[in-house]
Enzyme design. Structure first.
Site, short mmCIF file in Angstrom:
data_model
loop_
_atom_site.label_atom_id
_atom_site.label_comp_id
_atom_site.label_asym_id
_atom_site.label_seq_id
_atom_site.Cartn_x
_atom_site.Cartn_y
_atom_site.Cartn_z
N LYS A 132 0.84 -1.20 0.00
CA LYS A 132 0.00 0.00 0.00
C LYS A 132 0.88 1.25 0.00
O LYS A 132 0.61 2.22 -0.71
CB LYS A 132 -0.94 -0.01 1.22
CG LYS A 132 -2.08 -1.00 1.04
CD LYS A 132 -2.81 -1.31 2.34
CE LYS A 132 -3.80 -2.45 2.11
NZ LYS A 132 -4.39 -2.98 3.35
N GLN B 242 -4.37 -1.50 9.64
CA GLN B 242 -4.27 -2.85 9.06
C GLN B 242 -4.85 -3.88 10.04
O GLN B 242 -4.44 -3.94 11.20
CB GLN B 242 -2.81 -3.18 8.73
CG GLN B 242 -2.62 -4.50 8.02
CD GLN B 242 -3.28 -4.55 6.64
OE1 GLN B 242 -3.16 -3.62 5.85
NE2 GLN B 242 -3.99 -5.63 6.35
N ASP C 199 -11.26 3.06 4.07
CA ASP C 199 -11.51 1.62 4.05
C ASP C 199 -13.02 1.32 4.14
O ASP C 199 -13.44 0.18 3.99
CB ASP C 199 -10.79 0.96 5.23
CG ASP C 199 -9.82 -0.12 4.78
OD1 ASP C 199 -9.72 -0.35 3.56
OD2 ASP C 199 -9.16 -0.73 5.64
#
Ligand code: NDP
Length: 295
Positions: A54, A98, A121
């Site tokens: 990422k 994460q 997200d």
């Protein structure tokens, strides 16, 4: 194989190039580059690898990126303080924590601490509520990527029967929501299946678009697919394979060879949905930066 292959790598590269140009345009107009803040807790190798790709993708897109590495025994309060710091940082437009987190930390509490304006997200309750209400907001990257695969491959969703297998908050539920919502890549008639669905095969065989997000290698077989259907395989499963250097290979939820002989179009694993997830994370972060500029 008679099905058309949906090339996620190629489509993801197109999206990433569009995002790169969008970011360059923002900067050329004197605005800040889109900024992504990523928090990694502990040293899970898979999480490290995801975060690494990422961060690399951000660089390639011309984004500002910040990676915060915290030890696996960080307290929940310590992690929440880092999230708040990113919430308050004007150079950051998107925040990603994460997952999974260590067991002593409440994932829900951490997610809900992310400002909905930076929830690229799409996991906060506010983002989920906006999606459910058809209000613009951030949508989880994997289902958003699937929708882009369908749109960019010219696969009609309006009026067709889409069956989503899986009901997680991360993939299945937002996927179903995107497909049923009004507009481009939506307007489908949607059925959602899960582990308690009676006669999964019979339901799947009705699907014009079948999305498998199960997490079980080869759970979907050729006999469960309607001839000519579009099959989207979200699953990523490790199968032991001593003949490979790593000792395993990645495979999807769909038994590919059999399915490809029946389906009209299909995504491979790897190289299908996977590459779209990072592309959509970048796209959501750019979108957040543009929204900030537009007030
Ligand atoms: P979850 O484990 O959270 O959800 C799996 C879903 O599948 C559940 O709803 C479960 O039902 C359902 N299910 C399990 N077994 C069966 C069965 N035999 N028949 C029907 N339904 C079943 O997984 P995720 O949604 O997070 O992920 C799904 C897959 O997608 C995984 O392989 C994951 O690795 C992959 N993934 C890939 C991404 C990418 O970038 N390509 C990103 C995210 C995930 P129930 O609710 O009843 O338990």
């Amino acid at each position: 194989m008679s099905a058309k292959l949906i090339d996620g790598k190629k489509i993801a590269a197109e999206v990433r190039e569009e995002v790169r140009l969008g970011a360059a345009e923002l900067v050329a107009k004197g605005h800040a580059a889109p900024g992504l803040g990523v928090i990694l807790v502990g040293d899970n190798p898979a999480s490290k690898a995801y975060v690494g790709s990422k961060t690399k993708a951000c660089k390639e897109a011309g984004f500002h990126s910040v990676q915060i590495d915290l030890p696996g025994d960080v307290s929940e309060a310590g992690l929440l303080a880092e999230v708040q710091r990113l919430n308050n940082d004007p150079a950051i437009h998107g925040i990603l924590v994460q997952l999974p987190l260590p067991a002593h930390i409440s994932e829900r509490r951490v997610i809900e601490t992310i400002s909905p304006d930076k929830d690229v997200d799409g996991l906060t309750t506010i983002s989920a509520g906006r999606l459910a209400s058809g209000i613009p907001g951030f949508v989880p990257c994997t289902p958003l990527g699937v929708q882009q695969l369908l749109i960019r491959s010219g696969i009609k969703t309006a009026g067709v029967h889409a069956v989503v297998v899986g009901r997680s908050n991360l993939v299945g539920k937002p996927m179903a929501q995107l497909l049923v919502n009004k507009g481009k890549g939506g307007d489908a008639t949607v059925t959602v299946c899960h582990s308690r669905t009676a006669d999964l095969g019979a339901v799947c065989r009705q699907a014009d678009i079948l999305v498998a997000a199960i997490g079980k290698a080869h759970a979907i077989t050729a006999d469960m697919i309607k001839p000519g259907a579009t099959v989207i395989d979200v699953g990523i499963n490790k199968l032991e394979d001593p003949s490979t250097p790593k000792g395993y290979r990645l495979t999807g939820d769909v038994e590919f060879d059999g399915a490809a002989a029946v389906a009209g179009a299909i995504t491979p694993v790897p190289g299908g949905v996977g590459p779209m997830t990072i592309a959509m994370l970048l796209s959501n972060t750019l979108e957040s930066a543009i929204r900030r500029v537009q007030g």
